[in-house]
Motif scaffolding. Structure first.
Motif, PDB file in Angstrom:
ATOM      1  N   THR A  84       1.636   5.142   0.795  1.00 40.91           N
ATOM      2  CA  THR A  84       1.263   6.135   1.797  1.00 40.91           C
ATOM      3  C   THR A  84       1.985   7.438   1.502  1.00 40.91           C
ATOM      4  N   ASP A 127      -7.839   2.105  -1.711  1.00 39.23           N
ATOM      5  CA  ASP A 127      -7.042   2.297  -0.498  1.00 39.23           C
ATOM      6  C   ASP A 127      -5.558   2.445  -0.807  1.00 39.23           C
ATOM      7  N   ARG A 144      -3.644  10.047  -6.905  1.00 41.43           N
ATOM      8  CA  ARG A 144      -3.957  10.873  -5.727  1.00 41.43           C
ATOM      9  C   ARG A 144      -4.199  12.336  -6.102  1.00 41.43           C
ATOM     10  N   LYS A 165       2.342   9.755   4.003  1.00 42.49           N
ATOM     11  CA  LYS A 165       2.708  10.277   5.317  1.00 42.49           C
ATOM     12  C   LYS A 165       4.217  10.534   5.391  1.00 42.49           C
ATOM     13  N   GLU A 173       0.355  15.203   5.030  1.00 38.17           N
ATOM     14  CA  GLU A 173       0.644  14.412   3.842  1.00 38.17           C
ATOM     15  C   GLU A 173       1.560  15.197   2.907  1.00 38.17           C
ATOM     16  N   GLN A 231       0.832  -1.209   0.000  1.00 33.29           N
ATOM     17  CA  GLN A 231       0.000   0.000   0.000  1.00 33.29           C
ATOM     18  C   GLN A 231       0.858   1.247   0.000  1.00 33.29           C
ATOM     19  N   SER A 266       0.618   6.018  -8.145  1.00 36.16           N
ATOM     20  CA  SER A 266      -0.222   6.329  -6.988  1.00 36.16           C
ATOM     21  C   SER A 266      -0.305   7.839  -6.769  1.00 36.16           C
ATOM     22  N   ALA A 273       6.712   7.872   6.853  1.00 39.30           N
ATOM     23  CA  ALA A 273       6.924   6.616   6.139  1.00 39.30           C
ATOM     24  C   ALA A 273       8.135   6.658   5.219  1.00 39.30           C
ATOM     25  N   SER A 277      -3.660   0.356  -2.398  1.00 37.12           N
ATOM     26  CA  SER A 277      -2.925  -0.893  -2.569  1.00 37.12           C
ATOM     27  C   SER A 277      -2.530  -1.010  -4.039  1.00 37.12           C
TER      28      SER A 277
END
Length: 289
Positions: free
Chosen positions: A127, A263, A239, A129, A141, A125, A235, A132, A265
Motif C-alpha cells: 500500500t 491489486d 506502480r 497510503k 498516496e 499486499q 511494487s 500505513a 499482492s
C-alpha cells in the motif's frame, strides 16, 4: 537445545534463529545487541524468535541488531522457514507464519538432499497510503513525493508491505553509489516524515522487468539483500510504470523474483542457506543480563 541457535542467510542477509523457551536469558534490547555484535557476539543482521500463534501454524518475532523490533522480513521469513523444516518442527512444505506485519503463507522447495534450498513467500499486499508506514505527509498516496536529505532534493515513493519503505529512483542509465547509500540512508531512515523510521531503497530500472537496488535497513544499516525491500521497490516500480511484473530485483547480495499482482499482492521467491547450529557458551551467557 538449551541456549541453542540456528544460523542462516538469504543472499548474504544473515539471521540467528532462537526459541525463547529454550533460552536462560531474555531477548531484551541489550542482550539482542550483544548477541548480534559482529566482534563481541555471534554477529548477525538480527534475531528471529519462534513464538506461539493463534492465527497461524507458527509465530515469528523479528529483532534488529540495534535491539528494535521489525514487523516483517522477507529474508528472515525464508531463513525461519528453513529452520522450521531443518529442525523437524514441521514436515509440511506449505504452512503459515504470523508476523507483526501480518500473516504470510510459505511454500518450501526441497532439493535432492532434503533441504529447503528455496522458499516462496506470499508477502501480503503493498500500500502507498501514508498512514500505513506511517508518514506524516498530508497526501492520499506517497507517489513521487518531494523529500530533502543530506542537502539533496529527492523524490520518493513510500510503500508499506507490512513494514515501511522509502524508495528513491534514478532514471535508467544513471547509477547510485555506495557512498550515496551511506550518506542518504541514515538521514532518510530518521527523517521527521517517518515517526517510526523507515527502510530505504535506492533504485534504478535496468530492464523492462528488472531493477537494481541498494538497501539501508531500519535498525541495521547497509544490507546486502532484503526480501521486504525487494517487494517494496518492485511494487513501487510497477506502480510508477517503470517495469512490468514479474520483477527481477538485483542487489549486491544476489537476486530475488517478485510477482506484483494487479491489486499489489506480492509473491517473493528466493534462495536460502543454513550455515551453522550451536549453543552459546557458559562464559558468554554470564555477560547477558
Amino acid at each position: 537445545m538449551k541456549n541453542g541457535f540456528f544460523r542462516g542467510h538469504g543472499l548474504g542477509n544473515d539471521y540467528i534463529v532462537m526459541d525463547p523457551k529454550e533460552l536462560t536469558f531474555k531477548l531484551t534490547p541489550k542482550n539482542i545487541k550483544a548477541v548480534c555484535d559482529r566482534n563481541w557476539g555471534l554477529g548477525s543482521d538480527g534475531i528471529l524468535a519462534l513464538v506461539p500463534s493463534k492465527k497461524a501454524d507458527f509465530g515469528l518475532r523479528i529483532y534488529n541488531p540495534d535491539g528494535s523490533e521489525a514487523e516483517k522480513s522477507g529474508n528472515g521469513l525464508r531463513i525461519f522457514a528453513r529452520y522450521l523444516h531443518a529442525t523437524g518442527k514441521t514436515k509440511k512444505k506449505h504452512f503459515t507464519v504470523e508476523t507483526k506485519g501480518g500473516l504470510v503463507t510459505i511454500d518450501l522447495h526441497i532439493d535432492r538432499h532434503g533441504d529447503a534450498r528455496a522458499v516462496t513467500v506470499e508477502m501480503g499486499q503493498a500500500t502507498f497510503k501514508p498512514a500505513a508506514l506511517p508518514c506524516t505527509m498530508p497526501v492520499d498516496e506517497l507517489i513521487q513525493q518531494p523529500i530533502e536529505a543530506a542537502g539533496r532534493a529527492l523524490s520518493f515513493t513510500g510503500v508499506s508491505v507490512g513494514n515501511p519503505h522509502c524508495v528513491v529512483f534514478k532514471r535508467a542509465g544513471e547509477s547510485w553509489s555506495r557512498e550515496d547509500l551511506l550518506k542518504l540512508g541514515p538521514v532518510l531512515e530518521n527523517h521527521s516524515l517517518f515517526p517510526k523510521r523507515t527502510n530505504i531503497q535506492l533504485a534504478i530500472p535496468t530492464g523492462p522487468r528488472e531493477i537494481f537496488i541498494l538497501i539501508w535497513e531500519r535498525g541495521a544499516g547497509e544490507t546486502q539483500a532484503s526480501g521486504s525491500s525487494s517487494c517494496a521497490a518492485a511494487s513501487a516500480a510497477v506502480r510508477l510504470g517503470l517495469v512490468k511484473s514479474p520483477v527481477t530485483v538485483k542487489m549486491p547480495g544476489g537476486t530475488l523474483n517478485i510477482e506484483v499482482a494487479k491489486d499489489f499482492s506480492l509473491t517473493m521467491k528466493g534462495p536460502v542457506a543454513e550455515v551453522a547450529r550451536g549453543t552459546l557458551s557458559p562464559s558468554f551467557l554470564r555477560t547477558l543480563k
